[in-house]
Motif scaffolding. Structure first.
Motif, PDB file in Angstrom:
ATOM      1  N   LEU A  20       0.843  -1.187   0.000  1.00  0.00           N
ATOM      2  CA  LEU A  20       0.000   0.000   0.000  1.00  0.00           C
ATOM      3  C   LEU A  20       0.881   1.240   0.000  1.00  0.00           C
ATOM      4  O   LEU A  20       1.941   1.251   0.629  1.00  0.00           O
ATOM      5  N   SER A  21       0.411   2.269  -0.676  1.00  0.00           N
ATOM      6  CA  SER A  21       1.120   3.541  -0.662  1.00  0.00           C
ATOM      7  C   SER A  21       0.149   4.668  -0.367  1.00  0.00           C
ATOM      8  O   SER A  21      -1.039   4.576  -0.701  1.00  0.00           O
ATOM      9  N   CYS A  22       0.664   5.708   0.241  1.00  0.00           N
ATOM     10  CA  CYS A  22      -0.145   6.874   0.568  1.00  0.00           C
ATOM     11  C   CYS A  22       0.695   8.117   0.316  1.00  0.00           C
ATOM     12  O   CYS A  22       1.806   8.228   0.859  1.00  0.00           O
ATOM     13  N   THR A  23       0.156   9.017  -0.480  1.00  0.00           N
ATOM     14  CA  THR A  23       0.864  10.246  -0.816  1.00  0.00           C
ATOM     15  C   THR A  23       0.109  11.446  -0.262  1.00  0.00           C
ATOM     16  O   THR A  23      -1.115  11.547  -0.455  1.00  0.00           O
ATOM     17  N   ALA A  24       0.829  12.312   0.400  1.00  0.00           N
ATOM     18  CA  ALA A  24       0.239  13.518   0.967  1.00  0.00           C
ATOM     19  C   ALA A  24       0.531  14.722   0.086  1.00  0.00           C
ATOM     20  O   ALA A  24       1.610  14.822  -0.508  1.00  0.00           O
ATOM     21  N   SER A  25      -0.435  15.619   0.006  1.00  0.00           N
ATOM     22  CA  SER A  25      -0.242  16.860  -0.739  1.00  0.00           C
ATOM     23  C   SER A  25      -0.954  17.978   0.004  1.00  0.00           C
ATOM     24  O   SER A  25      -1.783  17.748   0.873  1.00  0.00           O
ATOM     25  N   ASN A  53       8.835  11.590  10.870  1.00  0.00           N
ATOM     26  CA  ASN A  53       9.773  12.182   9.923  1.00  0.00           C
ATOM     27  C   ASN A  53      11.212  11.781  10.206  1.00  0.00           C
ATOM     28  O   ASN A  53      12.070  11.840   9.324  1.00  0.00           O
ATOM     29  N   LEU A  54      11.480  11.351  11.446  1.00  0.00           N
ATOM     30  CA  LEU A  54      12.825  10.923  11.798  1.00  0.00           C
ATOM     31  C   LEU A  54      13.059   9.444  11.496  1.00  0.00           C
ATOM     32  O   LEU A  54      14.177   8.952  11.650  1.00  0.00           O
ATOM     33  N   GLY A  55      12.015   8.752  11.112  1.00  0.00           N
ATOM     34  CA  GLY A  55      12.164   7.346  10.782  1.00  0.00           C
ATOM     35  C   GLY A  55      11.819   6.384  11.900  1.00  0.00           C
ATOM     36  O   GLY A  55      11.960   5.177  11.740  1.00  0.00           O
ATOM     37  N   PHE A  56      11.383   6.922  13.039  1.00  0.00           N
ATOM     38  CA  PHE A  56      10.967   6.027  14.116  1.00  0.00           C
ATOM     39  C   PHE A  56       9.602   5.447  13.758  1.00  0.00           C
ATOM     40  O   PHE A  56       8.703   6.172  13.345  1.00  0.00           O
ATOM     41  N   SER A  62       0.252  -7.575  16.312  1.00  0.00           N
ATOM     42  CA  SER A  62      -0.158  -8.639  15.389  1.00  0.00           C
ATOM     43  C   SER A  62       0.451  -8.470  13.996  1.00  0.00           C
ATOM     44  O   SER A  62       0.409  -9.392  13.184  1.00  0.00           O
ATOM     45  N   MET A  63       1.032  -7.296  13.723  1.00  0.00           N
ATOM     46  CA  MET A  63       1.624  -7.039  12.414  1.00  0.00           C
ATOM     47  C   MET A  63       3.144  -7.133  12.424  1.00  0.00           C
ATOM     48  O   MET A  63       3.770  -7.194  11.371  1.00  0.00           O
ATOM     49  N   LYS A  64       3.734  -7.155  13.621  1.00  0.00           N
ATOM     50  CA  LYS A  64       5.192  -7.183  13.685  1.00  0.00           C
ATOM     51  C   LYS A  64       5.730  -8.416  12.995  1.00  0.00           C
ATOM     52  O   LYS A  64       5.238  -9.529  13.179  1.00  0.00           O
ATOM     53  N   GLY A  65       6.753  -8.220  12.190  1.00  0.00           N
ATOM     54  CA  GLY A  65       7.374  -9.317  11.461  1.00  0.00           C
ATOM     55  C   GLY A  65       6.715  -9.634  10.139  1.00  0.00           C
ATOM     56  O   GLY A  65       7.294 -10.326   9.307  1.00  0.00           O
ATOM     57  N   ARG A  66       5.500  -9.118   9.943  1.00  0.00           N
ATOM     58  CA  ARG A  66       4.807  -9.378   8.670  1.00  0.00           C
ATOM     59  C   ARG A  66       4.670  -8.114   7.835  1.00  0.00           C
ATOM     60  O   ARG A  66       4.656  -8.176   6.600  1.00  0.00           O
ATOM     61  N   PHE A  67       4.543  -6.981   8.497  1.00  0.00           N
ATOM     62  CA  PHE A  67       4.345  -5.707   7.807  1.00  0.00           C
ATOM     63  C   PHE A  67       5.572  -4.827   8.009  1.00  0.00           C
ATOM     64  O   PHE A  67       6.209  -4.860   9.060  1.00  0.00           O
ATOM     65  N   ASN A  68       5.848  -4.026   7.000  1.00  0.00           N
ATOM     66  CA  ASN A  68       6.958  -3.092   7.106  1.00  0.00           C
ATOM     67  C   ASN A  68       6.537  -1.741   6.533  1.00  0.00           C
ATOM     68  O   ASN A  68       6.085  -1.657   5.390  1.00  0.00           O
ATOM     69  N   ILE A  69       6.707  -0.694   7.330  1.00  0.00           N
ATOM     70  CA  ILE A  69       6.348   0.641   6.870  1.00  0.00           C
ATOM     71  C   ILE A  69       7.612   1.404   6.514  1.00  0.00           C
ATOM     72  O   ILE A  69       8.636   1.272   7.183  1.00  0.00           O
ATOM     73  N   SER A  70       7.546   2.157   5.445  1.00  0.00           N
ATOM     74  CA  SER A  70       8.686   2.968   5.028  1.00  0.00           C
ATOM     75  C   SER A  70       8.175   4.340   4.579  1.00  0.00           C
ATOM     76  O   SER A  70       6.994   4.503   4.289  1.00  0.00           O
ATOM     77  N   ASN A  73      10.400  11.071   2.392  1.00  0.00           N
ATOM     78  CA  ASN A  73      10.092  12.463   2.723  1.00  0.00           C
ATOM     79  C   ASN A  73      10.003  13.332   1.473  1.00  0.00           C
ATOM     80  O   ASN A  73       9.178  14.244   1.383  1.00  0.00           O
ATOM     81  N   ALA A  74      10.857  13.065   0.503  1.00  0.00           N
ATOM     82  CA  ALA A  74      10.874  13.893  -0.704  1.00  0.00           C
ATOM     83  C   ALA A  74       9.567  13.788  -1.475  1.00  0.00           C
ATOM     84  O   ALA A  74       9.140  14.754  -2.121  1.00  0.00           O
ATOM     85  N   LYS A  75       8.928  12.614  -1.395  1.00  0.00           N
ATOM     86  CA  LYS A  75       7.670  12.395  -2.123  1.00  0.00           C
ATOM     87  C   LYS A  75       6.447  12.535  -1.216  1.00  0.00           C
ATOM     88  O   LYS A  75       5.327  12.351  -1.681  1.00  0.00           O
ATOM     89  N   ASN A  76       6.700  12.831   0.073  1.00  0.00           N
ATOM     90  CA  ASN A  76       5.593  12.915   1.046  1.00  0.00           C
ATOM     91  C   ASN A  76       4.761  11.634   1.019  1.00  0.00           C
ATOM     92  O   ASN A  76       3.521  11.678   1.005  1.00  0.00           O
ATOM     93  N   MET A  77       5.437  10.516   1.011  1.00  0.00           N
ATOM     94  CA  MET A  77       4.779   9.246   0.827  1.00  0.00           C
ATOM     95  C   MET A  77       5.212   8.253   1.890  1.00  0.00           C
ATOM     96  O   MET A  77       6.359   8.246   2.318  1.00  0.00           O
ATOM     97  N   VAL A  78       4.265   7.427   2.307  1.00  0.00           N
ATOM     98  CA  VAL A  78       4.589   6.266   3.118  1.00  0.00           C
ATOM     99  C   VAL A  78       4.057   5.036   2.404  1.00  0.00           C
ATOM    100  O   VAL A  78       3.046   5.103   1.694  1.00  0.00           O
ATOM    101  N   SER A  79       4.752   3.938   2.597  1.00  0.00           N
ATOM    102  CA  SER A  79       4.340   2.681   1.994  1.00  0.00           C
ATOM    103  C   SER A  79       4.261   1.617   3.078  1.00  0.00           C
ATOM    104  O   SER A  79       5.018   1.655   4.053  1.00  0.00           O
ATOM    105  N   LEU A  80       3.373   0.689   2.878  1.00  0.00           N
ATOM    106  CA  LEU A  80       3.214  -0.421   3.807  1.00  0.00           C
ATOM    107  C   LEU A  80       3.335  -1.709   3.020  1.00  0.00           C
ATOM    108  O   LEU A  80       2.483  -2.018   2.182  1.00  0.00           O
TER     109      LEU A  80
END
Length: 115
Positions: A20-25, A53-56, A62-70, A73-80
């Motif tokens: 999944l991706s999410c872009t903010a504007s 924003n610092l990466g914490f 229940s999602m640990k080990g299966r999901f990863n969020i990244s 900042n340049a694209k104002n985007m997070v991905s899961l």
């Protein structure tokens, strides 16, 4: 005002993966928390994962080990990145962003895990 647009949901078999991706504007601040909640029919909305924003980051147990969020900042985007998906992961996944004491929500993207 901030707008959030999600993408990447769909139907996947148990054990499969989705990203999944999410872009903010809009009025973007550099200090933020951004992440995902999910809501299944008849259940309360629950945190999936979040990153600042610092990466914490943090994950629901229940999602640990299966999901990863990244974040990007340049694209104002997070991905899961979701792997080893289970039928109980079926839900509407909602992107959110918190900045300057304001919260913003996306419309959500449906994830269905079924054979």
């Amino acid at each position: 005002q901030v707008q959030l647009v999600e993408s990447g949901g769909g139907l996947v078999q148990p054990g499969g993966s989705l990203r999944l991706s999410c872009t903010a504007s809009g009025d973007i601040f550099s200090i933020y928390v951004m992440g995902w909640f999910r809501q299944a029919p008849g259940k309360q909305r629950e945190l999936v994962a979040a990153v600042n924003n610092l990466g914490f980051n943090e994950y629901s147990d229940s999602m640990k080990g299966r999901f990863n969020i990244s974040k990007d900042n340049a694209k104002n985007m997070v991905s899961l990145q979701m792997s080893s998906l289970k039928p109980e992961d079926t839900a509407l996944y909602l992107c959110y962003r918190r900045q300057a004491s304001q919260e913003y929500w996306g419309q959500g993207t449906q994830v269905t895990v079924s054979s």
